[in-house]
Enzyme design. Structure first.
Site, PDB file in Angstrom:
ATOM      1  N   THR A  10       0.844  -1.290  -0.022  1.00 22.18           N
ATOM      2  CA  THR A  10       0.346  -0.022  -0.242  1.00 22.18           C
ATOM      3  C   THR A  10       0.932   1.236  -0.067  1.00 22.18           C
ATOM      4  O   THR A  10       2.326   1.328   0.362  1.00 22.18           O
ATOM      5  CB  THR A  10      -0.997  -0.269   0.613  1.00 22.18           C
ATOM      6  N   CYS A  11       0.373   1.949  -0.237  1.00 25.85           N
ATOM      7  CA  CYS A  11       1.040   3.631  -0.366  1.00 25.85           C
ATOM      8  C   CYS A  11       1.066   4.339   1.230  1.00 25.85           C
ATOM      9  O   CYS A  11      -0.262   3.977   1.778  1.00 25.85           O
ATOM     10  CB  CYS A  11       0.332   4.613  -1.282  1.00 25.85           C
ATOM     11  N   PRO A  12       1.556   4.721   1.574  1.00 21.72           N
ATOM     12  CA  PRO A  12       3.294   5.862   1.300  1.00 21.72           C
ATOM     13  C   PRO A  12       4.415   3.718   0.800  1.00 21.72           C
ATOM     14  O   PRO A  12       5.373   4.500  -0.045  1.00 21.72           O
ATOM     15  CB  PRO A  12       3.696   6.005   2.150  1.00 21.72           C
ATOM     16  N   THR A  13       4.158   3.275   1.193  1.00 21.74           N
ATOM     17  CA  THR A  13       5.123   1.836   1.833  1.00 21.74           C
ATOM     18  C   THR A  13       5.821   1.556   0.485  1.00 21.74           C
ATOM     19  O   THR A  13       7.104   1.542   0.046  1.00 21.74           O
ATOM     20  CB  THR A  13       4.678   1.104   2.094  1.00 21.74           C
TER      21      THR A  13
END
Length: 74
Positions: A10-13
């Protein structure tokens, strides 16, 4: 060519992982990122381009996207 699978991240990962992967390759190297549809395919290419990397291509394949990028100057 190096391929980094960011599907399911997922964002921001996913952006952080993309940046870390780019640190492992030399300037001018071409690297592929596999991205999910939605937020990842909208945000990751834009963010990497803003960091100075060159987008070479973005294509949809079997429900996900392949982003091809050339590492820019750090």
């Amino acid at each position: 060519m190096t391929t980094v699978d960011l599907r399911g991240v997922t964002c921001p990962t996913n952006f952080v992982k993309a940046k870390l992967a780019l640190e492992m390759v030399d300037t001018g190297a071409v690297i592929e990122f596999l991205l999910d549809d939605g937020e990842p395919v909208k945000n990751v290419p834009r963010s990497l381009k803003a960091e100075g990397h060159k987008l070479l291509g973005l294509k949809e394949t079997d429900g996900y996207y392949v982003l091809t990028l050339e590492k820019g100057e750090e």
